[in-house]
Design a protein around this motif. Structure first.
Motif, PDB file in Angstrom:
ATOM      1  N   GLY A   1       0.784  -1.229   0.000  1.00  0.00           N
ATOM      2  CA  GLY A   1       0.000   0.000   0.000  1.00  0.00           C
ATOM      3  C   GLY A   1       0.814   1.275   0.000  1.00  0.00           C
ATOM      4  N   LEU A   2       2.098   1.174   0.253  1.00  0.00           N
ATOM      5  CA  LEU A   2       2.956   2.359   0.269  1.00  0.00           C
ATOM      6  C   LEU A   2       3.145   2.907  -1.141  1.00  0.00           C
ATOM      7  CD1 LEU A   2       5.782   1.372   2.796  1.00  0.00           C
ATOM      8  CD2 LEU A   2       4.010   3.100   3.120  1.00  0.00           C
ATOM      9  N   ARG A   3       3.340   4.226  -1.223  1.00  0.00           N
ATOM     10  CA  ARG A   3       3.626   4.873  -2.500  1.00  0.00           C
ATOM     11  C   ARG A   3       4.996   5.530  -2.399  1.00  0.00           C
ATOM     12  NH1 ARG A   3      -0.327   8.977  -3.990  1.00  0.00           N
ATOM     13  NH2 ARG A   3      -0.195   8.359  -6.183  1.00  0.00           N
ATOM     14  N   ILE A   4       5.829   5.268  -3.390  1.00  0.00           N
ATOM     15  CA  ILE A   4       7.204   5.766  -3.380  1.00  0.00           C
ATOM     16  C   ILE A   4       7.424   6.608  -4.628  1.00  0.00           C
ATOM     17  CG2 ILE A   4       9.632   5.066  -3.530  1.00  0.00           C
ATOM     18  CD1 ILE A   4       8.977   2.689  -1.831  1.00  0.00           C
ATOM     19  N   PRO A   5       8.093   7.756  -4.486  1.00  0.00           N
ATOM     20  CA  PRO A   5       8.297   8.633  -5.647  1.00  0.00           C
ATOM     21  C   PRO A   5       9.222   8.013  -6.698  1.00  0.00           C
ATOM     22  CG  PRO A   5       9.577   9.408  -3.773  1.00  0.00           C
ATOM     23  CD  PRO A   5       8.669   8.324  -3.253  1.00  0.00           C
ATOM     24  N   ILE A   6       8.937   8.344  -7.943  1.00  0.00           N
ATOM     25  CA  ILE A   6       9.770   7.919  -9.066  1.00  0.00           C
ATOM     26  C   ILE A   6      10.430   9.169  -9.646  1.00  0.00           C
ATOM     27  CG2 ILE A   6       9.805   6.833 -11.349  1.00  0.00           C
ATOM     28  CD1 ILE A   6       7.183   5.420 -10.582  1.00  0.00           C
ATOM     29  N   GLY A   7      11.713   9.117  -9.853  1.00  0.00           N
ATOM     30  CA  GLY A   7      12.414  10.256 -10.440  1.00  0.00           C
ATOM     31  C   GLY A   7      11.943  10.507 -11.864  1.00  0.00           C
ATOM     32  N   ARG A   8      11.890  11.772 -12.253  1.00  0.00           N
ATOM     33  CA  ARG A   8      11.405  12.121 -13.591  1.00  0.00           C
ATOM     34  C   ARG A   8      12.203  11.438 -14.688  1.00  0.00           C
ATOM     35  NH1 ARG A   8       7.836  16.288 -13.928  1.00  0.00           N
ATOM     36  NH2 ARG A   8       7.398  17.440 -12.010  1.00  0.00           N
ATOM     37  N   THR A   9      13.503  11.328 -14.484  1.00  0.00           N
ATOM     38  CA  THR A   9      14.354  10.715 -15.511  1.00  0.00           C
ATOM     39  C   THR A   9      14.242   9.192 -15.505  1.00  0.00           C
ATOM     40  OG1 THR A   9      16.251  10.668 -13.998  1.00  0.00           O
ATOM     41  CG2 THR A   9      16.012  12.610 -15.404  1.00  0.00           C
ATOM     42  N   LYS A  10      13.618   8.624 -14.472  1.00  0.00           N
ATOM     43  CA  LYS A  10      13.512   7.167 -14.341  1.00  0.00           C
ATOM     44  C   LYS A  10      12.158   6.632 -14.836  1.00  0.00           C
ATOM     45  CE  LYS A  10      17.376   6.824 -11.793  1.00  0.00           C
ATOM     46  NZ  LYS A  10      18.559   6.033 -12.179  1.00  0.00           N
ATOM     47  N   TYR A  11      11.166   7.528 -14.959  1.00  0.00           N
ATOM     48  CA  TYR A  11       9.788   7.089 -15.186  1.00  0.00           C
ATOM     49  C   TYR A  11       9.614   6.227 -16.437  1.00  0.00           C
ATOM     50  CZ  TYR A  11       4.800   7.335 -16.211  1.00  0.00           C
ATOM     51  OH  TYR A  11       3.510   7.020 -16.527  1.00  0.00           O
ATOM     52  N   LYS A  12      10.038   6.721 -17.594  1.00  0.00           N
ATOM     53  CA  LYS A  12       9.812   5.996 -18.847  1.00  0.00           C
ATOM     54  C   LYS A  12      10.498   4.634 -18.843  1.00  0.00           C
ATOM     55  CE  LYS A  12       8.922   9.860 -21.974  1.00  0.00           C
ATOM     56  NZ  LYS A  12       9.366  10.579 -23.199  1.00  0.00           N
ATOM     57  N   ASP A  13      11.737   4.609 -18.369  1.00  0.00           N
ATOM     58  CA  ASP A  13      12.490   3.356 -18.341  1.00  0.00           C
ATOM     59  C   ASP A  13      11.851   2.358 -17.389  1.00  0.00           C
ATOM     60  OD1 ASP A  13      14.774   1.715 -19.066  1.00  0.00           O
ATOM     61  OD2 ASP A  13      15.540   2.106 -17.048  1.00  0.00           O
ATOM     62  N   LEU A  14      11.433   2.850 -16.225  1.00  0.00           N
ATOM     63  CA  LEU A  14      10.798   1.974 -15.232  1.00  0.00           C
ATOM     64  C   LEU A  14       9.477   1.416 -15.759  1.00  0.00           C
ATOM     65  CD1 LEU A  14      10.711   0.811 -12.342  1.00  0.00           C
ATOM     66  CD2 LEU A  14       9.504   2.876 -11.665  1.00  0.00           C
ATOM     67  N   LYS A  15       8.682   2.261 -16.368  1.00  0.00           N
ATOM     68  CA  LYS A  15       7.391   1.814 -16.872  1.00  0.00           C
ATOM     69  C   LYS A  15       7.567   0.751 -17.944  1.00  0.00           C
ATOM     70  CE  LYS A  15       2.873   3.558 -18.214  1.00  0.00           C
ATOM     71  NZ  LYS A  15       2.034   4.759 -18.500  1.00  0.00           N
ATOM     72  N   ALA A  16       8.572   0.914 -18.803  1.00  0.00           N
ATOM     73  CA  ALA A  16       8.838  -0.064 -19.852  1.00  0.00           C
ATOM     74  C   ALA A  16       9.241  -1.413 -19.255  1.00  0.00           C
ATOM     75  CB  ALA A  16       9.926   0.454 -20.779  1.00  0.00           C
ATOM     76  N   LYS A  17      10.061  -1.381 -18.191  1.00  0.00           N
ATOM     77  CA  LYS A  17      10.498  -2.624 -17.544  1.00  0.00           C
ATOM     78  C   LYS A  17       9.352  -3.268 -16.769  1.00  0.00           C
ATOM     79  CE  LYS A  17      15.367  -1.389 -17.032  1.00  0.00           C
ATOM     80  NZ  LYS A  17      16.477  -1.125 -16.090  1.00  0.00           N
ATOM     81  N   TRP A  18       8.524  -2.432 -16.143  1.00  0.00           N
ATOM     82  CA  TRP A  18       7.439  -2.956 -15.310  1.00  0.00           C
ATOM     83  C   TRP A  18       6.365  -3.625 -16.154  1.00  0.00           C
ATOM     84  CZ3 TRP A  18       2.228  -1.128 -14.467  1.00  0.00           C
ATOM     85  CH2 TRP A  18       1.591  -1.748 -13.390  1.00  0.00           C
ATOM     86  N   ILE A  19       6.056  -3.049 -17.313  1.00  0.00           N
ATOM     87  CA  ILE A  19       5.058  -3.630 -18.201  1.00  0.00           C
ATOM     88  C   ILE A  19       5.565  -4.946 -18.756  1.00  0.00           C
ATOM     89  CG2 ILE A  19       3.860  -3.343 -20.414  1.00  0.00           C
ATOM     90  CD1 ILE A  19       3.757  -0.335 -19.825  1.00  0.00           C
TER      91      ILE A  19
END
Length: 232
Positions: free
Chosen positions: A214-232
């Motif tokens: 349930g916790l929410r952790i911030p994602i760095g702006r420069t990390k967002y696109k790369d993280l989303k691609a890996k997570w999907i």
């Protein structure tokens, strides 16, 4: 770089030192040698080190007696050993690399280069993080770690039972060890990818990762696109 060589064979220790000096050049500040576990423990306790090069057979004693303590410290540990069958166990305890004997300067340089990259070795599957607690070394299973938060030169491990533990390694050093299962989603956070259930954009264009607990952790702006691609 401040380096300690823990090796009981003088000939091999001198060879390691010679190669290390050739690789680091002027970047080497100091290099010490110990041929016993007890002496090595004393040096570790009294000096700020960047790297320990450890043999696993020291005068008939197992280098794992020192390894568990070494991997809980702020520096990286590289094992140099002929006992290749112990490589997986060494990686599970959190060594940066395992250099099998016999070795050459190129292989040693490859191990040293891992201190500056996120490249994972084939067998680098850390199963424990060793922490110092109440004067003793405790092994925290990686399966119990949800995320890791940077705290200056230290890190805080947040566990599945709701507790947290302090580790002497920096976030950067743990990132090098845990690149197979954790992702640096922010300058201050390493998160286990399997714990992320959702990635969203909050108000103010803030990117957030929702975790299973349930916790929410911030994602760095420069990390967002790369993280989303890996997570999907």
């Amino acid at each position: 770089m401040k380096i300690l060589i823990v090796e009981d064979e003088s000939r091999i220790a001198k060879r390691i030192e010679r190669m290390t000096r050739a690789i680091f050049g002027d970047g080497l500040q100091s290099i010490q040698h110990s041929n016993t576990l007890q002496e090595a423990m004393t040096i570790i306790g009294n000096n700020k080190l960047d790297l320990v090069l450890l043999d696993l057979n020291l005068n008939g004693r197992s280098g794992f007696e020192l390894l568990t303590t070494a991997v809980s410290e702020s520096f990286h540990t590289i094992v140099i050993s002929a006992y290749k069958d112990q490589a997986i166990t060494a990686f599970e305890h959190g060594v940066l690399d395992f250099v099998p004997k016999p070795f050459n300067q190129e292989r040693l340089a490859q191990a040293f280069n891992r201190m500056h990259t996120k490249e994972a070795t084939e067998n680098n599957t850390v199963k424990f993080l060793a922490i110092k607690k109440r004067g003793r070394i405790q092994l925290v299973p990686i399966k119990d770690v949800i995320y890791i938060k940077g705290a200056g030169t230290y890190t805080e491990l947040f566990l599945t039972d709701g507790t947290k533990e302090l580790h002497d390694k920096s976030l950067e050093k743990l990132e090098q060890l845990l690149s197979h299962s954790f992702e640096r989603i922010h300058k201050s956070y390493l998160v286990k990818m399997s714990e992320i259930t959702n990635i969203s954009v909050a108000s103010g264009s803030k990117y957030m990762a929702q975790l299973r607990n349930g916790l929410r952790i911030p994602i760095g702006r420069t990390k967002y696109k790369d993280l989303k691609a890996k997570w999907i």
